[in-house]
Design an enzyme around this catalytic site. Structure first.
Site, PDB file in Angstrom:
ATOM      1  N   GLY A  11      32.047  30.867  37.894  1.00 19.68           N
ATOM      2  CA  GLY A  11      32.539  30.325  39.157  1.00 19.68           C
ATOM      3  C   GLY A  11      31.737  30.783  40.365  1.00 19.68           C
ATOM      4  N   LYS A  22      31.308  36.193  42.735  1.00 23.38           N
ATOM      5  CA  LYS A  22      32.710  36.617  42.750  1.00 23.38           C
ATOM      6  C   LYS A  22      33.009  37.666  41.694  1.00 23.38           C
ATOM      7  CE  LYS A  22      36.029  33.799  41.343  1.00 23.38           C
ATOM      8  NZ  LYS A  22      37.115  32.792  41.318  1.00 23.38           N
ATOM      9  N   GLY A  78      34.495  22.295  34.373  1.00 20.39           N
ATOM     10  CA  GLY A  78      35.816  22.651  33.874  1.00 20.39           C
ATOM     11  C   GLY A  78      35.776  23.775  32.856  1.00 20.39           C
ATOM     12  N   THR A  79      36.963  24.326  32.599  1.00 19.77           N
ATOM     13  CA  THR A  79      37.061  25.458  31.671  1.00 19.77           C
ATOM     14  C   THR A  79      36.739  25.046  30.239  1.00 19.77           C
ATOM     15  OG1 THR A  79      39.444  25.009  31.527  1.00 19.77           O
ATOM     16  CG2 THR A  79      38.737  26.719  33.073  1.00 19.77           C
ATOM     17  N   ASP A 102      37.323  36.735  36.635  1.00 14.70           N
ATOM     18  CA  ASP A 102      38.054  36.981  37.880  1.00 14.70           C
ATOM     19  C   ASP A 102      39.539  37.258  37.633  1.00 14.70           C
ATOM     20  OD1 ASP A 102      38.839  34.461  37.132  1.00 14.70           O
ATOM     21  OD2 ASP A 102      38.347  33.489  39.034  1.00 14.70           O
ATOM     22  N   ASN A 166      50.774  28.439  32.853  1.00 11.28           N
ATOM     23  CA  ASN A 166      49.663  28.815  31.985  1.00 11.28           C
ATOM     24  C   ASN A 166      48.778  29.837  32.697  1.00 11.28           C
ATOM     25  OD1 ASN A 166      47.516  28.760  30.098  1.00 11.28           O
ATOM     26  ND2 ASN A 166      46.509  27.117  31.249  1.00 11.28           N
ATOM     27  N   LYS A 348      24.443  72.663  46.145  1.00 16.13           N
ATOM     28  CA  LYS A 348      23.755  71.652  45.350  1.00 16.13           C
ATOM     29  C   LYS A 348      22.896  72.318  44.284  1.00 16.13           C
ATOM     30  CE  LYS A 348      19.908  70.481  45.791  1.00 16.13           C
ATOM     31  NZ  LYS A 348      18.496  70.201  45.471  1.00 16.13           N
ATOM     32  N   HIS A 360      31.487  80.401  55.142  1.00  9.04           N
ATOM     33  CA  HIS A 360      31.283  79.663  56.390  1.00  9.04           C
ATOM     34  C   HIS A 360      29.859  79.119  56.510  1.00  9.04           C
ATOM     35  CE1 HIS A 360      34.735  82.185  57.566  1.00  9.04           C
ATOM     36  NE2 HIS A 360      33.993  83.220  57.224  1.00  9.04           N
ATOM     37  N   ALA A 420      21.672  90.892  58.697  1.00  8.95           N
ATOM     38  CA  ALA A 420      21.928  89.645  59.415  1.00  8.95           C
ATOM     39  C   ALA A 420      20.698  89.189  60.181  1.00  8.95           C
ATOM     40  CB  ALA A 420      23.097  89.830  60.372  1.00  8.95           C
TER      41      ALA A 420
END
Length: 454
Positions: A11, A22, A78-79, A102, A166, A348, A360, A420
């Protein structure tokens, strides 16, 4: 008996108003067609035949890794015409389930039930009773037996009062499909080849047509526009939240939860509002997930608490760990038990040992950190030299002072201390203190500049 699944996916989806075909529109993190293919695989179907049309190259590329036979329907007539296109590759024996790209959420158990009842007669279908059947094909019965399916535009006024419709989902013997499909005609109001006409052919052959009703109405709901897509998304998410609550999960608000994949949960898991789970995740006993968190392909062990707005992707987290708020764990993040990861910390491709803390404003990338180490606020592992990534190794019981930069490749030995504000470019020996900073200069009685008067 071998099972073939035929999926109609040709479709155009005009009402979607999208460049994307779709059947590729996403629902719960997976393309519509992807849901149907997943269910077909769960049924252990020997053959999956997908009929494509508009955007076919894009559709086939999306599912290139799947074991699918592709059949083109160049003209949408058509189907019935769509299923006719499969005849050259459709096995002569066995049965076929006819599904739709769908109509994504029909469940495995429902289809297994359909197969079971259809095996007795050679043809079966799923029907549904609805309050407003306008636009749907009506199920015409006589003495309780299905006699025909009449499309809405072809129905008489009396037939339009029928509320059993249906769904278009059938299970038919392949031998009968080879016999009936070539006989389809397009002499109807639409000028199309209706798949529904095989029902009348079955009746003419003296076959009784089996039928079942789905447990959940949304299983057979189709998607034609974005309103229907959004409505079906919410129905599906509501059902998924219900199933998780039945497994022991507590939601602050089940209406504000999205599962876009799968999740395995332990006992007494608690999930706050606006949490999104993607891919394949696992949450252990007594895990708590705070508001606004996103988890993707992540495992979190028992007793861990994740505070609000933390993001996980490909992470493995140990027991009784504290994370967040606003933490980010990226692929390769592996946290042992009792680790603390605080606000605005990013991890990571890094392993962090038992009881270590980074509370922090820290970036830890391509690193290995031992047990009971403390990473001070503002610490950065400088892992990238502009061309290659390098590893930082931090031992057990290490103390890294705030605002330190660790320039990889570098190793900080067990028990070492980094002062630090240091920029560490050389290895630090065990049990040693290392610091690097410019000499502090102090000026007594310093006068700040004054603003000029205008």
């Amino acid at each position: 008996m071998s099972t073939t699944v035929i999926i109609l996916a040709a479709g155009k989806g005009t009402r979607m108003r999208s460049q994307l075909p779709k059947v590729l529109q996403p629902l719960a993190g997976r393309p519509l067609l992807g849901h149907v293919i997943k269910t077909a695989k769960q049924l252990l179907a020997e053959n999956i035949i997908t009929i494509y049309g508009h955007g076919g190259d894009h559709v086939k590329k999306t599912f290139a890794q799947e074991n699918i036979q592709w059949v083109e329907q160049a003209e949408q007539l058509g189907t019935g015409h769509a299923v006719q296109m499969t005849l050259p590759v459709l096995p002569k024996d066995g049965i076929s389930l006819i599904l739709y790209g769908d109509v994504p959420l029909v469940r495995q158990t429902t289809l297994e039930q359909l197969i079971e009842v259809s095996n007795k007669t050679g043809i079966g279908m799923i029907t549904l009773h609805v309050d407003n059947p306008t636009g749907y094909g009506r199920i015409v019965r006589q003495d309780g037996k299905i006699q025909a399916i009449v499309e809405h535009k072809d129905a008489t006024e009396a037939q339009r009062q029928i509320q059993e419709i249906n769904t278009g989902i059938y299970c038919v013997s392949n031998a009968k499909l080879h016999e009936w499909l070539p006989k389809l005609s397009n002499e109807n109001a639409q000028g199309e080849y209706y798949l529904t006409d095989i029902v009348a052919m079955a009746v003419a052959d003296g076959l009784e047509i089996a039928s079942i009703q789905p447990e959940l109405a949304f299983e057979v709901e189709g998607v034609n526009d974005r309103l229907q897509l959004a409505a079906l998304e919410r129905e599906f998410q509501k059902q998924q939240a219900k199933e998780l609550m039945q497994q022991g999960v507590t939601f602050a608000d089940p209406a504000r939860f999205d599962l876009r994949g799968t999740v395995k949960v332990g006992h007494d898991v608690r999930i706050d509002v606006n949490v999104i789970i993607e891919g394949n995740c696992e949450l252990g006993d007594f895990v708590e997930i705070g508001a606004g968190c996103i988890l993707k392909n992540t495992t979190i062990a028992a007793g861990t608490k994740v505070q609000a707005y933390s993001v996980f992707d490909g992470a493995v987290v140990g027991e009784n760990t504290q994370i967040g708020p606003f933490a980010r764990l990226r692929p390769g993040a592996k946290l042992a038990n009792e680790v603390h990861i605080g606000n605005f910390v990013e991890v990571k491709n890094t392993t962090i040992g038992l009881g270590s803390k980074a509370n922090h404003f820290t970036y830890l990338g391509d690193a290995e950190i031992g047990a009971e180490s403390n990473i001070g606020a503002g610490t950065i592992t400088c892992n990238y030299d502009g061309a290659n990534k390098h590893k930082t190794t931090i031992g057990d019981a290490v103390f890294i002072g705030s605002n330190s930069s660790l320039v990889a490749p570098v190793t900080i030995g067990n028990g070492a201390t980094v002062g630090a504000g240091s920029v560490i470019t050389k290895d630090v020996a065990e049990q040693s203190l290392s610091f690097e900073r410019a000499q502090q200069i102090s000026k007594a009685n310093y006068q700040r500049p004054q603003k000029l008067k205008k």
